[in-house]
Design a protein around this motif. Structure first.
Motif, PDB file in Angstrom:
ATOM      1  N   GLY A  62      -3.871   7.034   8.243  1.00  0.00           N
ATOM      2  CA  GLY A  62      -4.131   7.536   9.475  1.00  0.00           C
ATOM      3  C   GLY A  62      -2.714   6.930  10.455  1.00  0.00           C
ATOM      4  N   ILE A  63      -1.575   6.551  10.150  1.00  0.00           N
ATOM      5  CA  ILE A  63      -0.480   6.169  10.740  1.00  0.00           C
ATOM      6  C   ILE A  63       1.133   6.806  11.199  1.00  0.00           C
ATOM      7  N   ASP A  64       1.629   6.940  12.557  1.00  0.00           N
ATOM      8  CA  ASP A  64       2.057   7.178  12.746  1.00  0.00           C
ATOM      9  C   ASP A  64       3.620   6.484  12.964  1.00  0.00           C
ATOM     10  N   PHE A  65       4.037   6.283  11.658  1.00  0.00           N
ATOM     11  CA  PHE A  65       5.715   5.853  11.886  1.00  0.00           C
ATOM     12  C   PHE A  65       6.519   5.504  12.626  1.00  0.00           C
ATOM     13  N   LYS A  66       6.877   6.810  13.450  1.00  0.00           N
ATOM     14  CA  LYS A  66       8.113   7.278  14.059  1.00  0.00           C
ATOM     15  C   LYS A  66       7.256   6.874  15.616  1.00  0.00           C
ATOM     16  N   ASN A  67       6.145   7.160  16.199  1.00  0.00           N
ATOM     17  CA  ASN A  67       5.580   6.767  17.495  1.00  0.00           C
ATOM     18  C   ASN A  67       4.866   5.301  17.251  1.00  0.00           C
ATOM     19  N   LYS A  68       5.107   4.999  16.058  1.00  0.00           N
ATOM     20  CA  LYS A  68       4.049   3.356  16.225  1.00  0.00           C
ATOM     21  C   LYS A  68       2.967   3.353  16.660  1.00  0.00           C
ATOM     22  N   LYS A  81      13.211  -0.040   6.239  1.00  0.00           N
ATOM     23  CA  LYS A  81      14.649   0.580   5.316  1.00  0.00           C
ATOM     24  C   LYS A  81      13.618   0.829   4.436  1.00  0.00           C
ATOM     25  N   LEU A  82      12.462   0.833   3.782  1.00  0.00           N
ATOM     26  CA  LEU A  82      10.849   1.795   3.360  1.00  0.00           C
ATOM     27  C   LEU A  82      10.626   3.132   3.921  1.00  0.00           C
ATOM     28  N   ILE A  83      10.618   2.723   5.028  1.00  0.00           N
ATOM     29  CA  ILE A  83       9.331   3.570   6.496  1.00  0.00           C
ATOM     30  C   ILE A  83      10.986   5.283   6.889  1.00  0.00           C
ATOM     31  N   GLU A  84      11.678   4.072   7.074  1.00  0.00           N
ATOM     32  CA  GLU A  84      13.281   5.162   7.305  1.00  0.00           C
ATOM     33  C   GLU A  84      14.703   5.665   6.025  1.00  0.00           C
ATOM     34  N   GLY A  85      13.390   5.788   4.869  1.00  0.00           N
ATOM     35  CA  GLY A  85      14.143   5.885   3.495  1.00  0.00           C
ATOM     36  C   GLY A  85      15.056   5.189   2.539  1.00  0.00           C
ATOM     37  N   THR A 129       4.727  11.444  -1.154  1.00  0.00           N
ATOM     38  CA  THR A 129       5.869  11.433  -0.161  1.00  0.00           C
ATOM     39  C   THR A 129       5.080  10.619   1.064  1.00  0.00           C
ATOM     40  N   LEU A 130       6.142   9.906   1.886  1.00  0.00           N
ATOM     41  CA  LEU A 130       5.732   8.964   2.736  1.00  0.00           C
ATOM     42  C   LEU A 130       4.902   9.786   4.011  1.00  0.00           C
ATOM     43  N   GLU A 131       5.266  10.650   4.020  1.00  0.00           N
ATOM     44  CA  GLU A 131       4.609  11.943   4.601  1.00  0.00           C
ATOM     45  C   GLU A 131       2.601  12.012   4.688  1.00  0.00           C
ATOM     46  N   GLU A 132       2.700  11.645   2.933  1.00  0.00           N
ATOM     47  CA  GLU A 132       1.278  11.573   2.896  1.00  0.00           C
ATOM     48  C   GLU A 132      -0.066  10.825   2.886  1.00  0.00           C
ATOM     49  N   TYR A 133       0.698   9.064   2.844  1.00  0.00           N
ATOM     50  CA  TYR A 133       1.099   7.866   3.539  1.00  0.00           C
ATOM     51  C   TYR A 133       0.559   7.453   4.764  1.00  0.00           C
ATOM     52  N   GLU A 134       1.686   8.576   5.818  1.00  0.00           N
ATOM     53  CA  GLU A 134       0.989   8.418   7.485  1.00  0.00           C
ATOM     54  C   GLU A 134      -0.534   9.385   7.082  1.00  0.00           C
ATOM     55  N   SER A 135      -0.662  10.470   6.439  1.00  0.00           N
ATOM     56  CA  SER A 135      -1.733  10.775   7.122  1.00  0.00           C
ATOM     57  C   SER A 135      -2.762  10.336   6.176  1.00  0.00           C
ATOM     58  N   PHE A 136      -2.560  10.126   5.219  1.00  0.00           N
ATOM     59  CA  PHE A 136      -3.837   8.944   4.170  1.00  0.00           C
ATOM     60  C   PHE A 136      -3.995   8.023   5.211  1.00  0.00           C
ATOM     61  N   ALA A 149       0.566  -1.267   0.359  1.00  0.00           N
ATOM     62  CA  ALA A 149      -0.788   0.128   0.295  1.00  0.00           C
ATOM     63  C   ALA A 149       0.825   1.514  -0.038  1.00  0.00           C
ATOM     64  N   MET A 150       1.966   1.118   0.880  1.00  0.00           N
ATOM     65  CA  MET A 150       2.812   2.236   0.684  1.00  0.00           C
ATOM     66  C   MET A 150       3.422   2.893  -0.565  1.00  0.00           C
ATOM     67  N   ARG A 151       4.091   1.643  -1.029  1.00  0.00           N
ATOM     68  CA  ARG A 151       4.496   1.674  -2.160  1.00  0.00           C
ATOM     69  C   ARG A 151       3.687   2.187  -3.226  1.00  0.00           C
TER      70      ARG A 151
END
Length: 89
Positions: free
Chosen positions: A78-84, A52-56, A69-76, A2-4
């Motif tokens: 509803g995921i916060d990878f940094k804070n899990k 690796k995908l999440i960390e670039g 961007t990955l940030e746009e995917y996180e917003s779309f 989904a991210m890709r």
């Protein structure tokens, strides 16, 4: 996947109701989650690639796209990878 897909410009949709249902067959065919369980070498490799995908990290043609961007995917998603954490969207 989904991210890709999202970062390559594909839109992701989830129906609001079940449109079709498929049971498959009754045989005990191994599922991906039993093949790649914790402790198996394949699981370790899969988790490292996801990290690796999440960390670039660079995964070549299997990496993230450049349409979003990955940030746009996180917003779309509803995921916060940094804070899990999952975020209400």
């Amino acid at each position: 996947l989904a991210m890709r897909s999202y970062t390559h410009g594909y839109d992701c949709y989830i129906p609001s109701e079940i449109l079709a249902w498929h049971r498959g067959n009754g045989y005990n065919i191994p599922k991906h989650f039993t093949k790649l369980s914790d402790g198996k070498p394949e699981h370790k490799i899969a988790m490292e690639r996801l990290r690796k995908l999440i960390e670039g990290g660079d995964l070549g043609k299997y990496g993230l796209g450049n349409q979003r961007t990955l940030e746009e995917y996180e917003s779309f998603a509803g995921i916060d990878f940094k804070n899990k954490k999952l975020i209400d969207v």
